[in-house]
Design a protein around this motif. Structure first.
Motif, PDB file in Angstrom:
ATOM      1  N   GLU A  57      -3.713  -2.363   2.457  1.00 46.79           N
ATOM      2  CA  GLU A  57      -2.353  -1.812   2.715  1.00 46.79           C
ATOM      3  C   GLU A  57      -1.332  -2.415   1.857  1.00 46.79           C
ATOM      4  O   GLU A  57      -0.480  -1.893   1.265  1.00 46.79           O
ATOM      5  CB  GLU A  57      -2.052  -1.465   4.078  1.00 46.79           C
ATOM      6  CG  GLU A  57      -2.835  -0.480   4.817  1.00 46.79           C
ATOM      7  CD  GLU A  57      -2.817  -0.626   6.510  1.00 46.79           C
ATOM      8  OE1 GLU A  57      -3.559   0.197   7.013  1.00 46.79           O
ATOM      9  OE2 GLU A  57      -2.048  -1.412   7.035  1.00 46.79           O
ATOM     10  N   ALA A  58      -1.162  -3.649   2.012  1.00 45.49           N
ATOM     11  CA  ALA A  58      -0.139  -4.524   1.188  1.00 45.49           C
ATOM     12  C   ALA A  58      -0.253  -4.321  -0.271  1.00 45.49           C
ATOM     13  O   ALA A  58       0.779  -4.201  -0.952  1.00 45.49           O
ATOM     14  CB  ALA A  58      -0.369  -5.871   1.689  1.00 45.49           C
ATOM     15  N   LEU A  59      -1.501  -4.145  -0.499  1.00 48.31           N
ATOM     16  CA  LEU A  59      -1.415  -4.107  -2.134  1.00 48.31           C
ATOM     17  C   LEU A  59      -0.994  -2.722  -2.526  1.00 48.31           C
ATOM     18  O   LEU A  59      -0.462  -2.650  -3.540  1.00 48.31           O
ATOM     19  CB  LEU A  59      -3.019  -4.303  -2.536  1.00 48.31           C
ATOM     20  CG  LEU A  59      -3.503  -5.562  -2.593  1.00 48.31           C
ATOM     21  CD1 LEU A  59      -5.256  -5.549  -2.764  1.00 48.31           C
ATOM     22  CD2 LEU A  59      -3.011  -6.428  -3.560  1.00 48.31           C
ATOM     23  N   ALA A  60      -1.403  -1.802  -1.586  1.00 45.91           N
ATOM     24  CA  ALA A  60      -0.763  -0.587  -1.977  1.00 45.91           C
ATOM     25  C   ALA A  60       0.642  -0.592  -1.898  1.00 45.91           C
ATOM     26  O   ALA A  60       1.399   0.210  -2.730  1.00 45.91           O
ATOM     27  CB  ALA A  60      -1.483   0.703  -1.023  1.00 45.91           C
ATOM     28  N   GLU A  61       1.399  -1.158  -0.871  1.00 46.05           N
ATOM     29  CA  GLU A  61       2.557  -1.298  -0.874  1.00 46.05           C
ATOM     30  C   GLU A  61       3.173  -1.741  -2.109  1.00 46.05           C
ATOM     31  O   GLU A  61       4.564  -1.428  -2.576  1.00 46.05           O
ATOM     32  CB  GLU A  61       3.212  -1.947   0.460  1.00 46.05           C
ATOM     33  CG  GLU A  61       3.241  -0.747   1.476  1.00 46.05           C
ATOM     34  CD  GLU A  61       2.555  -1.611   2.974  1.00 46.05           C
ATOM     35  OE1 GLU A  61       2.088  -0.769   3.819  1.00 46.05           O
ATOM     36  OE2 GLU A  61       2.944  -2.835   3.041  1.00 46.05           O
ATOM     37  N   MET A  85      -2.929   7.035   1.057  1.00 45.93           N
ATOM     38  CA  MET A  85      -2.148   6.019   0.310  1.00 45.93           C
ATOM     39  C   MET A  85      -2.498   6.239  -1.162  1.00 45.93           C
ATOM     40  O   MET A  85      -3.886   6.182  -1.483  1.00 45.93           O
ATOM     41  CB  MET A  85      -2.333   4.788   0.671  1.00 45.93           C
ATOM     42  CG  MET A  85      -1.980   4.309   2.119  1.00 45.93           C
ATOM     43  SD  MET A  85      -2.433   2.677   2.515  1.00 45.93           S
ATOM     44  CE  MET A  85      -0.923   1.839   2.463  1.00 45.93           C
ATOM     45  N   HIS A  86      -1.659   6.387  -2.163  1.00 40.79           N
ATOM     46  CA  HIS A  86      -1.958   6.542  -3.449  1.00 40.79           C
ATOM     47  C   HIS A  86      -1.989   5.194  -4.159  1.00 40.79           C
ATOM     48  O   HIS A  86      -1.062   4.306  -4.072  1.00 40.79           O
ATOM     49  CB  HIS A  86      -1.059   7.463  -4.208  1.00 40.79           C
ATOM     50  CG  HIS A  86      -1.258   7.314  -5.868  1.00 40.79           C
ATOM     51  ND1 HIS A  86      -2.503   8.130  -6.345  1.00 40.79           N
ATOM     52  CD2 HIS A  86      -0.635   7.005  -6.837  1.00 40.79           C
ATOM     53  CE1 HIS A  86      -2.526   7.891  -7.721  1.00 40.79           C
ATOM     54  NE2 HIS A  86      -1.426   7.212  -7.858  1.00 40.79           N
ATOM     55  N   VAL A  87      -3.003   4.775  -4.718  1.00 40.24           N
ATOM     56  CA  VAL A  87      -3.060   3.532  -5.860  1.00 40.24           C
ATOM     57  C   VAL A  87      -3.809   3.876  -7.024  1.00 40.24           C
ATOM     58  O   VAL A  87      -4.533   4.921  -7.202  1.00 40.24           O
ATOM     59  CB  VAL A  87      -3.873   2.406  -5.054  1.00 40.24           C
ATOM     60  CG1 VAL A  87      -3.106   2.005  -3.576  1.00 40.24           C
ATOM     61  CG2 VAL A  87      -5.249   2.908  -4.514  1.00 40.24           C
TER      62      VAL A  87
END
Ligand SMILES: Cc1ncc(C[n+]2csc(CCOP(=O)(O)OP(=O)(O)O)c2C)c(N)n1
Ligand SMILES: CC(=O)[C@@H](O)[C@H](O)COP(=O)(O)O
Ligand SMILES: [Mg+2]
Length: 628
Positions: A546-550, A580-582
């Motif tokens: 989640e942190a990487l996506a943020e 989440m879009h990555v």
């Protein structure tokens, strides 16, 4: 004879036994010399030289079908079918396969590598023959080890019931890779010594038939006597009871005896089992004297002395596995280890030296090994099921139905996880993440080196929340310093090995050093890439993801495992479920069976190289400047 002139086996038809014996000597010299350079399954092949010559003289391959169980003993068959010139490339990239391969020759009618499939294949072919009304012979050559595989017993049961004509040649050398195990092995032991029965039966029949007048009548009575003699002399004629005509035991190095019995089998209706006694490694002293399985499959060796050519290096993962398990088992008497016929390869033979009552070689029985582990776990034991990734495929339902569904504390030590190299497509350990990840209750871990591996094993033994699988590669570790004491690792907590702000690589195990080389190249080109050790495939480190996506970092997942359903798919699914879009790319094993070669050559072929990783990342990033 110059073996490299052989085109096909038809030349054998007119050979006398003397000529065959001379040819056998030539073949042994050829194998011992060639395999001293390439390595391979020297022991099994030296044991079947006369048998293979007799089969190819008496049967008309490829019209008659020869099926080699496991197939590691098919080198002589390959020499006789015109492939001697390719032996310098044995098990090498784009070279001769170490197992039967239909694209190599019309004489390779059945591909093997995994054990115990030949009887089922033969039954399928015999059924097709009878439906088509053709008359070819179907001959399955299966070893005493392979016969302990459950599939073989399923097939025996069906073949015996259907009574179709097919010939099973049981190549009994009393060895699996290690000395063979099991009750069937004991039955074979009794049959081996029952040579007397066969002789007595024939003598008895000859005497009775010679009695004038009522000789014939008496002979019928004698039939029953003969049968009771059979039961007297040979306890439990297992194969006759299974509906086979049992012939043997036959001296597998005596061409007269072999040809006599195989010819008789050819003429006998219904299923026939010819029990052939051979010596593994025959004709090469170091291999003949092998009592542990060291000459089953070797690397290169010095022909004269039989000394193996050793590649120095850090301790192998299996040796770290065995030594760590011993350390843990000294403190925890619940720990028991199970291997399906691979005590040497798994190094559990080292564990058994210290704990002979807590190591179980169950034979080639991956299904039984899995469910026996489940049984042990229900009683509070700590079973460690050591199994090659590729062979775990054979026990998949047992992992699903007996271990995961019951949520039992079984540690599955998945050895040879990833590309294995020379054994090729039947042995690459690249599917287990995909076929395990979808199972509820399972945890899947991957150490990046032997030090993390020892801690993971300890963690796995301490873990009491269900099944846990720890995957590790074939071969040596990285040479990293080993911590003196073992500690429990947090599960599902990945760690950042290298900081970076342009993008992040998520990978684990053997791909960590490959990724580190890519980062060095990228750093030169001015890129700052984060490297994350995703040492648990299940559970994922959701907080970190989640942190990487943020951070909106482009992400690259890398795995020495199939892309379809692998680790990268798990990460994709996670972000999709979270909405989440990555920007994410995945690298791994493409959707085809990877053949044999060195692991580094296979990395090149599938694109798991520092250069390809760097190029993939650069393609995801704004162009800073041309790569150095
Ligand atoms: C399903 C499966 N499990 C384990 C193996 C590993 N393996 C390869 S050969 C072998 C022993 C085979 O023994 P046997 O059939 O007696 O043949 P031999 O080597 O004695 O000629 C084993 C266990 C395998 N190939 N397939
Ligand atoms: C033929 C077979 O399946 C085994 O002999 C296998 O080749 C062993 O593999 P390792 O050499 O990795 O132990
Ligand atoms: Mg054997």
């Amino acid at each position: 004879m110059n073996l490299e002139e052989i085109q096909d086996p038809s030349f054998l038809k007119n050979y006398s036994n003397k000529q065959l014996e001379e040819l056998a000597a030539d073949i042994r010299r050829f194998l011992i010399e060639k395999l001293s350079a390439t390595g391979g399954h020297i022991g099994p092949n030296l044991g079947v030289v006369e048998l293979t010559l007799a089969l190819h003289q008496l049967f008309d391959s490829p019209k008659d079908k020869l099926l080699w169980d496991v197939g590691h003993q098919a080198y002589v068959h390959k020499i006789l079918t015109g492939r001697a010139p390719q032996f310098d490339t044995l098990r090498q990239y784009k070279g001769l396969c170490g197992f039967p391969k239909r694209t190599e020759s019309e004489h390779d009618v059945w591909e093997t590598g995994h054990s115990s499939t030949s009887l089922s294949g033969a039954m399928g072919m015999a059924t097709a023959r009878d439906l088509k009304g053709t008359n070819e012979n179907i001959v399955a050559i299966i070893g005493d080890g392979a016969l302990t595989g459950g599939m073989a017993l399923e097939a025996l049961n069906h073949i015996g019931h259907e009574q179709k004509h097919l010939i099973v040649v049981l190549n009994d050398n009393e060895m699996s890779i290690a000395p063979n195990v099991g009750a069937l092995h004991s039955i074979l032991g009794r049959l081996r010594t029952a040579g007397k029965y066969q002789k007595a039966k024939e003598d008895l029949e000859t005497i009775i038939r010679k009695i004038p007048a009522f000789g014939g009548k008496l002979a019928d009575t004698a039939e029953r006597l003969k049968d009771s003699l059979k039961y007297l002399m040979v306890s439990g004629m297992f194969f006759e009871e299974m509906g086979f005509t049992y012939l043997g035991p036959v001296d597998g190095h005596d061409l007269d005896d072999l040809k006599h019995q195989l010819s008789y089998a050819k003429k006998t209706s219904g299923p026939v089992l010819v029990h052939v006694l051979t010596k593994k490694g025959k004709g090469y002293k170091p291999a003949e004297e092998d009592a542990t399985g060291a000459w089953h499959g070797t690397g290169p060796y010095k022909m004269e002395s039989g000394e193996m050519v050793k590649k120095p290096g850090p301790p192998s993962y299996p040796s770290v596995f065995a030594n760590t398990l011993k350390r843990i088992a000294r403190e925890d008497e619940r720990v028991v280890a199970i291997t399906p016929a691979m005590p040497g390869g798994s190094k559990l033979d080292l564990f058994a030296e210290e704990f002979p009552d807590r190591m179980f070689d169950v034979g080639i029985a991956e299904q039984h090994a899995a469910t026996m582990s489940a049984g042990l776990a229900t009683q509070g034991m700590k079973p460690v099921y050591a199994v090659y990734s590729t062979f775990l495929q054979r026990g998949y339902d047992q992992v699903v139905h007996d271990i995961c569904r019951q949520n039992l504390n079984v540690l599955i030590a998945i050895d040879r996880a990833g590309l294995v190299g020379a054994d090729g497509e039947t042995h690459q350990g690249v599917f287990d993440i995909a076929f395990l990840r979808s199972l509820p209750n399972i945890t899947i871990l991957n150490p990046k080196d032997e030090n993390e591996f020892q801690h993971m094993l300890y963690t796995g033994i301490c873990y009491d929340d269900g099944p846990i699988a720890i995957r590790y590669p074939r071969g040596n570790g990285t040479g990293v310093k080993m911590d003196a004491s073992l500690s429990r690792l947090p599960i599902g907590k990945w760690n950042v090995l290298q900081e970076g702000t342009d993008a992040a690589i998520l990978t684990f195990g053997t791909m960590i050093p490959v990724a580190e080389k890519a980062l060095a190249q990228l750093k030169q080109a001015g890129y700052s890439i984060r490297l994350i050790n995703a040492n648990s495939v299940k559970p994922l480190d959701e907080k970190l993801l989640e942190a990487l996506a943020e951070e909106e970092l482009p992400l690259l997942t890398i795995e020495e495992s199939v892309l379809q359903g692998g680790f990268g798919s798990a990460v994709l699914e996670f972000y999709n479920e979270k909405g989440m879009h990555v920007e994410l790319k995945r690298m791994g094993i493409p959707d085809y069976f990877v053949e044999h070669g060195s692991v580094s050559e296979l990395y090149q072929e599938v694109g798991l190289t520092p250069e390809r990783i760097a190029d993939t990342l650069i393609s995801m990033l704004p162009q800073k400047r041309k790569r150095a």
